[in-house]
Scaffold this motif. Structure first.
Motif, PDB file in Angstrom:
ATOM      1  N   PRO A 151       0.840  -1.213   0.000  1.00 17.67           N
ATOM      2  CA  PRO A 151       0.000   0.000   0.000  1.00 17.67           C
ATOM      3  C   PRO A 151       0.866   1.250   0.000  1.00 17.67           C
ATOM      4  O   PRO A 151       1.828   1.367   0.776  1.00 17.67           O
ATOM      5  N   HIS A 152       0.526   2.184  -0.872  1.00 16.94           N
ATOM      6  CA  HIS A 152       1.423   3.299  -1.182  1.00 16.94           C
ATOM      7  C   HIS A 152       0.676   4.628  -1.024  1.00 16.94           C
ATOM      8  O   HIS A 152      -0.441   4.792  -1.505  1.00 16.94           O
ATOM      9  N   GLU A 153       1.312   5.566  -0.357  1.00 17.64           N
ATOM     10  CA  GLU A 153       0.765   6.916  -0.206  1.00 17.64           C
ATOM     11  C   GLU A 153       1.391   7.827  -1.248  1.00 17.64           C
ATOM     12  O   GLU A 153       2.619   7.847  -1.419  1.00 17.64           O
ATOM     13  N   GLY A 170      -8.126   5.395  -7.616  1.00 16.05           N
ATOM     14  CA  GLY A 170      -7.275   4.530  -6.825  1.00 16.05           C
ATOM     15  C   GLY A 170      -8.073   3.551  -5.974  1.00 16.05           C
ATOM     16  O   GLY A 170      -9.202   3.836  -5.566  1.00 16.05           O
ATOM     17  N   ARG A 171      -7.473   2.406  -5.724  1.00 16.41           N
ATOM     18  CA  ARG A 171      -8.061   1.390  -4.845  1.00 16.41           C
ATOM     19  C   ARG A 171      -7.281   1.424  -3.530  1.00 16.41           C
ATOM     20  O   ARG A 171      -6.092   1.141  -3.489  1.00 16.41           O
ATOM     21  N   THR A 172      -7.968   1.818  -2.470  1.00 11.33           N
ATOM     22  CA  THR A 172      -7.305   2.011  -1.196  1.00 11.33           C
ATOM     23  C   THR A 172      -6.955   0.670  -0.562  1.00 11.33           C
ATOM     24  O   THR A 172      -7.381  -0.388  -1.022  1.00 11.33           O
ATOM     25  N   GLU A 173      -6.204   0.750   0.531  1.00 15.05           N
ATOM     26  CA  GLU A 173      -5.830  -0.492   1.224  1.00 15.05           C
ATOM     27  C   GLU A 173      -7.036  -1.189   1.823  1.00 15.05           C
ATOM     28  O   GLU A 173      -6.978  -2.382   2.147  1.00 15.05           O
ATOM     29  N   ARG A 174      -8.173  -0.471   1.960  1.00  9.12           N
ATOM     30  CA  ARG A 174      -9.410  -1.103   2.402  1.00  9.12           C
ATOM     31  C   ARG A 174     -10.156  -1.750   1.225  1.00  9.12           C
ATOM     32  O   ARG A 174     -11.205  -2.354   1.426  1.00  9.12           O
ATOM     33  N   GLY A 175      -9.648  -1.563   0.038  1.00  2.69           N
ATOM     34  CA  GLY A 175     -10.262  -2.182  -1.131  1.00  2.69           C
ATOM     35  C   GLY A 175     -11.331  -1.361  -1.785  1.00  2.69           C
ATOM     36  O   GLY A 175     -12.082  -1.878  -2.624  1.00  2.69           O
ATOM     37  N   LEU A 176     -11.441  -0.049  -1.454  1.00  2.00           N
ATOM     38  CA  LEU A 176     -12.471   0.817  -2.017  1.00  2.00           C
ATOM     39  C   LEU A 176     -11.878   1.708  -3.095  1.00  2.00           C
ATOM     40  O   LEU A 176     -10.774   2.231  -2.952  1.00  2.00           O
TER      41      LEU A 176
END
Length: 397
Positions: A151-153, A170-176
């Motif tokens: 996961p990248h900021e 973008g697809r966040t680390e929560r998968g959204l």
């Protein structure tokens, strides 16, 4: 006079000069921008021309409603078109309501979720795909997928120097999925980068596509990510075919309103604002749907921009009502109401509706334009690109 009074006078004169100079600059800039859009150096053509040159990158021509010669247009060749129109404005609220009732995936505004929304919502993969389709359309966009190993900021948003519209989700680390932003604490597992393949300047070229892929690859390399692309040649072929279709239906209709004497700006403004149009920064009056999209617009035929200054102390020898066919939700019904407004405008200012050769537009001529519009809108519906939809607004921009 005292030095203070002299200073105040000089300051006041400087302010007035700045205001006048700014208005002159605005008029010059508008004329330069609209000269290409509305200038025409050719004879008028009928509605069965091969294509309208709105999409040639120069934007020098528009398809005009014109009449054939009298000997080619007998009076008894069929019933005369009489549009059934409401007596009172607003003229296009039904079309606006129809636009509001479109499926969410076809609208321009896609909700952006914040972190609280992400924490509360649990979207399954089908919901993710629905959001992706709403924002990035594989039939319109060339979509590159950049997948991070961790996961990248994003410290800053990347810029892609290409001549077409680009967008990142973008697809966040929560998968959204959400619009990609460089926000502290927001980390992405994947970024999808899109470039629109077709717009009014034409289809993307092989060179433009190669440059885009190079820039995305560089972004992925800088962030230690893997990147994948669609098949370029297939996308190029699809883009050219889509551009040919768009060229066939890309029509801008202009109806000229020519009075016997010039129309005073203040009186014109009062009339058109009472009819529901409003002055926009582009120097034209626009009739807007509730969505904010233009249904039709009114400009000065001599390309002078409408401003509060010009409307206060200038007169206009002729006006042009513009109807941008593929960008209007509501289709033929809105065109009928635009014609209805043009007739009321002509009645108010003792004017005639004419084509660019100053030949009067008859009911038969307007009926032929209406028939052409029915054909265009049928073609768009068959293609799955609804007039005024998000896809149409993107393609015909």
């Amino acid at each position: 006079m005292s030095e203070l009074q002299i200073g105040v006078l000089i300051l006041g004169g400087g302010v007035i000069a700045l205001v006048v100079g700014f208005n002159m600059f605005q008029e010059w800039r508008f004329r330069k921008r609209t000269q290409q859009a509305f200038a025409r150096g050719h004879d008028d053509v009928l509605l069965d021309v091969p294509k309208n040159n709105v999409r040639d990158g120069v934007r020098a021509d528009r398809m005009e409603p014109v009449l054939v010669d009298a000997e080619l247009e007998p009076e008894d060749d069929g019933p005369v078109f009489e549009p059934q129109l409401p007596d009172d404005p607003p003229y296009a609220r039904e079309a606006a309501a129809q636009f509001r009732q479109e499926p969410a995936a076809s609208r321009l505004d896609v909700p952006v979720m914040d972190e609280e929304d992400e924490a509360e919502l649990a979207m399954d993969s089908a919901d993710h795909q629905a959001l992706v389709v709403a924002m990035l359309d594989p039939s319109l966009d060339f979509i590159a997928e950049v997948v991070f190993h961790e996961p990248h900021e994003l410290a800053a948003m990347p810029r892609f120097n290409v001549g077409k519209r680009t967008q990142l989700i973008g697809r966040t680390e929560r998968g959204l999925w959400k619009v990609a932003e460089a926000l502290p604490g927001t980390r992405y597992k994947q970024i999808n980068v899109s470039m629109q393949m077709v717009d009014r300047s034409g289809a993307v070229t092989e060179q433009e596509l190669a440059v885009f892929c190079q820039q995305v690859s560089r972004f992925a390399e800088d962030h230690d990510a893997a990147v994948s692309f669609p098949q370029r040649q297939q996308k190029l072929v699809a883009a050219r075919e889509l551009d040919r279709f768009c060229a066939d239906v890309d029509v801008l209709i202009g109806i000229n309103v020519v009075p016997k004497s010039s129309i005073e700006g203040a009186r014109l403004r009062s009339f058109v604002e009472a009819a529901g149009l409003q002055l926009e920064p582009d120097g034209a009056f626009h009739y807007l749907a509730d969505s904010g999209n233009t249904l039709y617009s009114l400009v000065a035929a001599d390309q002078m921009p409408f401003t509060f200054h010009t409307l206060l102390d200038k007169s206009f020898p002729a006006l042009t009502l513009l109807f941008d066919v593929p960008r209007v939700a509501g289709g033929v019904e809105v065109f009928d109401r635009a014609v209805y407004f043009a007739r009321h405008l002509a009645q108010e200012f003792d004017a005639q509706l004419v084509d660019d050769n100053r030949r009067v537009l008859s009911e038969t001529g307007l009926a032929r334009i209406r028939d052409q519009l029915l054909h265009i809108y049928g073609s768009m519906d068959d293609r799955g690109i609804a007039p005024g939809s998000v896809a149409a607004l993107r393609l015909f921009a």
